[in-house]
Write a protein that holds these residues in place. Structure first.
Motif, PDB file in Angstrom:
ATOM      1  N   THR A  87      50.562  34.960  50.304  1.00 58.43           N
ATOM      2  CA  THR A  87      51.569  33.933  50.025  1.00 58.43           C
ATOM      3  C   THR A  87      52.685  34.465  49.131  1.00 58.43           C
ATOM      4  OG1 THR A  87      49.875  32.215  50.154  1.00 58.43           O
ATOM      5  CG2 THR A  87      51.935  31.614  49.077  1.00 58.43           C
ATOM      6  N   ILE A  88      53.924  34.266  49.580  1.00 56.85           N
ATOM      7  CA  ILE A  88      55.098  34.508  48.743  1.00 56.85           C
ATOM      8  C   ILE A  88      55.780  33.143  48.638  1.00 56.85           C
ATOM      9  CG2 ILE A  88      57.276  35.760  48.485  1.00 56.85           C
ATOM     10  CD1 ILE A  88      56.014  38.018  50.219  1.00 56.85           C
ATOM     11  N   SER A  89      55.701  32.545  47.456  1.00 56.78           N
ATOM     12  CA  SER A  89      56.098  31.145  47.268  1.00 56.78           C
ATOM     13  C   SER A  89      57.615  30.946  47.195  1.00 56.78           C
ATOM     14  CB  SER A  89      55.436  30.595  46.006  1.00 56.78           C
ATOM     15  OG  SER A  89      54.036  30.618  46.146  1.00 56.78           O
ATOM     16  N   ALA A  90      58.003  29.682  47.144  1.00 55.22           N
ATOM     17  CA  ALA A  90      59.417  29.296  47.110  1.00 55.22           C
ATOM     18  C   ALA A  90      60.143  29.963  45.949  1.00 55.22           C
ATOM     19  CB  ALA A  90      59.539  27.778  46.992  1.00 55.22           C
ATOM     20  N   TRP A  91      61.319  30.468  46.235  1.00 54.11           N
ATOM     21  CA  TRP A  91      62.213  31.073  45.246  1.00 54.11           C
ATOM     22  C   TRP A  91      61.578  32.264  44.508  1.00 54.11           C
ATOM     23  CZ3 TRP A  91      66.347  28.798  46.844  1.00 54.11           C
ATOM     24  CH2 TRP A  91      66.314  27.449  47.212  1.00 54.11           C
ATOM     25  N   ALA A  92      60.494  32.836  45.050  1.00 52.12           N
ATOM     26  CA  ALA A  92      59.755  33.890  44.337  1.00 52.12           C
ATOM     27  C   ALA A  92      60.660  35.024  43.863  1.00 52.12           C
ATOM     28  CB  ALA A  92      58.624  34.434  45.206  1.00 52.12           C
ATOM     29  N   GLY A 147      63.431  29.731  50.444  1.00 48.16           N
ATOM     30  CA  GLY A 147      64.273  30.391  49.451  1.00 48.16           C
ATOM     31  C   GLY A 147      63.639  31.593  48.772  1.00 48.16           C
ATOM     32  N   ALA A 148      62.540  32.111  49.323  1.00 48.78           N
ATOM     33  CA  ALA A 148      61.794  33.198  48.660  1.00 48.78           C
ATOM     34  C   ALA A 148      62.687  34.375  48.289  1.00 48.78           C
ATOM     35  CB  ALA A 148      60.637  33.661  49.534  1.00 48.78           C
ATOM     36  N   PHE A 149      63.660  34.687  49.146  1.00 44.49           N
ATOM     37  CA  PHE A 149      64.561  35.816  48.885  1.00 44.49           C
ATOM     38  C   PHE A 149      66.026  35.360  48.885  1.00 44.49           C
ATOM     39  CE2 PHE A 149      60.659  37.506  50.642  1.00 44.49           C
ATOM     40  CZ  PHE A 149      60.327  38.445  49.675  1.00 44.49           C
ATOM     41  N   SER A 150      66.233  34.110  48.539  1.00 48.30           N
ATOM     42  CA  SER A 150      67.580  33.541  48.489  1.00 48.30           C
ATOM     43  C   SER A 150      68.442  34.273  47.462  1.00 48.30           C
ATOM     44  CB  SER A 150      67.460  32.063  48.120  1.00 48.30           C
ATOM     45  OG  SER A 150      68.717  31.487  47.958  1.00 48.30           O
ATOM     46  N   GLU A 151      69.706  34.471  47.806  1.00 49.93           N
ATOM     47  CA  GLU A 151      70.685  35.082  46.891  1.00 49.93           C
ATOM     48  C   GLU A 151      70.343  36.526  46.513  1.00 49.93           C
ATOM     49  OE1 GLU A 151      73.529  33.500  45.764  1.00 49.93           O
ATOM     50  OE2 GLU A 151      73.095  31.531  46.590  1.00 49.93           O
ATOM     51  N   GLU A 198      66.476  27.522  61.135  1.00 50.64           N
ATOM     52  CA  GLU A 198      67.093  27.159  59.863  1.00 50.64           C
ATOM     53  C   GLU A 198      66.147  27.401  58.701  1.00 50.64           C
ATOM     54  OE1 GLU A 198      68.455  23.186  60.614  1.00 50.64           O
ATOM     55  OE2 GLU A 198      70.356  23.899  61.471  1.00 50.64           O
ATOM     56  N   LYS A 199      64.864  27.101  58.902  1.00 51.70           N
ATOM     57  CA  LYS A 199      63.874  27.368  57.854  1.00 51.70           C
ATOM     58  C   LYS A 199      63.779  28.866  57.584  1.00 51.70           C
ATOM     59  CE  LYS A 199      60.647  23.533  58.547  1.00 51.70           C
ATOM     60  NZ  LYS A 199      59.285  23.251  59.006  1.00 51.70           N
ATOM     61  N   ALA A 200      63.737  29.657  58.651  1.00 50.74           N
ATOM     62  CA  ALA A 200      63.630  31.110  58.497  1.00 50.74           C
ATOM     63  C   ALA A 200      64.813  31.657  57.724  1.00 50.74           C
ATOM     64  CB  ALA A 200      63.535  31.780  59.866  1.00 50.74           C
ATOM     65  N   LEU A 201      65.994  31.219  58.091  1.00 47.36           N
ATOM     66  CA  LEU A 201      67.183  31.745  57.432  1.00 47.36           C
ATOM     67  C   LEU A 201      67.294  31.253  55.997  1.00 47.36           C
ATOM     68  CD1 LEU A 201      69.821  31.800  60.266  1.00 47.36           C
ATOM     69  CD2 LEU A 201      68.267  33.578  59.508  1.00 47.36           C
ATOM     70  N   ALA A 202      66.736  30.076  55.710  1.00 45.99           N
ATOM     71  CA  ALA A 202      66.764  29.561  54.337  1.00 45.99           C
ATOM     72  C   ALA A 202      65.977  30.467  53.389  1.00 45.99           C
ATOM     73  CB  ALA A 202      66.212  28.145  54.287  1.00 45.99           C
ATOM     74  N   VAL A 203      64.939  31.128  53.905  1.00 54.03           N
ATOM     75  CA  VAL A 203      64.153  32.057  53.086  1.00 54.03           C
ATOM     76  C   VAL A 203      65.038  33.197  52.590  1.00 54.03           C
ATOM     77  CG1 VAL A 203      62.274  33.747  53.141  1.00 54.03           C
ATOM     78  CG2 VAL A 203      61.949  31.505  54.154  1.00 54.03           C
ATOM     79  N   PHE A 204      65.972  33.613  53.448  1.00 54.75           N
ATOM     80  CA  PHE A 204      66.834  34.743  53.126  1.00 54.75           C
ATOM     81  C   PHE A 204      68.284  34.316  52.932  1.00 54.75           C
ATOM     82  CE2 PHE A 204      63.267  36.449  55.536  1.00 54.75           C
ATOM     83  CZ  PHE A 204      62.829  37.423  54.664  1.00 54.75           C
ATOM     84  N   GLU A 205      68.495  33.141  52.403  1.00 52.66           N
ATOM     85  CA  GLU A 205      69.840  32.591  52.253  1.00 52.66           C
ATOM     86  C   GLU A 205      70.750  33.533  51.473  1.00 52.66           C
ATOM     87  OE1 GLU A 205      71.865  28.446  50.702  1.00 52.66           O
ATOM     88  OE2 GLU A 205      69.868  28.990  50.031  1.00 52.66           O
TER      89      GLU A 205
END
Length: 181
Positions: free
Chosen positions: A83-88, A110-114, A157-164
Motif C-alpha cells: 500500500t502507498i497511501s494518499a498523498w504519500a 494523489g500519492a505522487f501529486s505535484e 481520471e483516478k489513475a491520473l489523479a495519483v500522478f497529478e
C-alpha cells in the motif's frame, strides 16, 4: 520520546510501526529492520532528506508520509510493499524516477501529486496486459499514453489523479484498474 516511545537514530517507533522522524533536518534516515508500517505524516516536511531506502519488511506507507520532502531524489521501495497511501509522496518535487514494486495492490489518490520532476514511472511487467489501441489523453495537465479498452474515463481520471501535475508519460493499463481506489 515525550510519549514514552523509543527513538532510534532520530526516528520514533511503536513496535513494528515507524511513528515519525523526530529530527526533521537529516539528509538520510536509517529505518530499522523489521519495520512494517510507515505512519501517516511520518517524514512530512523532512525537507533535507535526499534518499530513502525502505527495509524489505515494510508493507505499507501511510498518508502524507513523505509529504513535501522537497529534496528527496530517490526512493527504494521494499519488495513486500502493498500500500502507498494518499498523498504519500505529494510535493516531493525532486523525485525524477519511480519503480512501483511488484506486490503493490493499492496506490491511493494523489500519492505522487505535484512531483514536478518525475519523468519516469516503471510499472511491474506482470501487471500489464496486451494493449490493443492507444490514444493520447491529457487530464489534470498530465500527458499519458492510455490503453483505452481497459480503462473507463472514471478509472483514467483516478489513475491520473495519483500522478497529478507530474511531467511524465504514464503507461496506464490494467494495473490502474487493480490498484487505484
Amino acid at each position: 520520546g515525550k510519549n514514552g516511545l523509543p527513538v532510534i537514530d532520530g526516528i520514533q517507533y511503536a513496535d513494528t510501526c515507524l511513528v515519525r522522524a523526530v529530527d526533521k533536518e537529516s539528509t538520510v534516515y536509517n529505518v530499522k529492520r523489521g519495520t512494517r508500517f510507515i505512519s501517516n505524516r511520518a517524514f512530512k516536511e523532512c525537507r533535507e532528506m535526499v534518499s530513502m531506502e525502505l527495509p524489505q519488511s515494510v508493507e505499507s506507507i501511510g498518508a502524507a508520509a513523505f509529504w513535501e520532502c522537497r529534496s528527496l531524489e530517490n526512493v527504494k521501495f521494499s519488495k513486500r510493499i502493498k500500500t502507498i497511501s494518499a498523498w504519500a509522496f505529494a510535493n516531493c518535487s525532486s523525485l525524477t524516477s519511480l519503480q512501483i514494486p511488484q506486490n503493490v495492490t493499492e496506490l491511493r489518490y494523489g500519492a505522487f501529486s505535484e512531483c514536478t520532476k518525475l519523468q519516469e514511472i516503471i510499472i511491474p511487467e506482470h501487471k500489464r496486459k496486451k494493449a490493443i489501441g492507444k490514444r493520447e489523453a491529457d487530464l489534470e495537465g498530465l500527458p499519458a499514453r492510455i490503453f483505452e479498452h481497459t480503462l473507463s474515463k472514471e478509472e483514467l481520471e483516478k489513475a491520473l489523479a495519483v500522478f497529478e501535475k507530474c511531467n511524465c508519460d504514464v503507461v496506464c493499463d490494467e494495473i490502474w484498474a487493480d490498484l487505484i481506489y
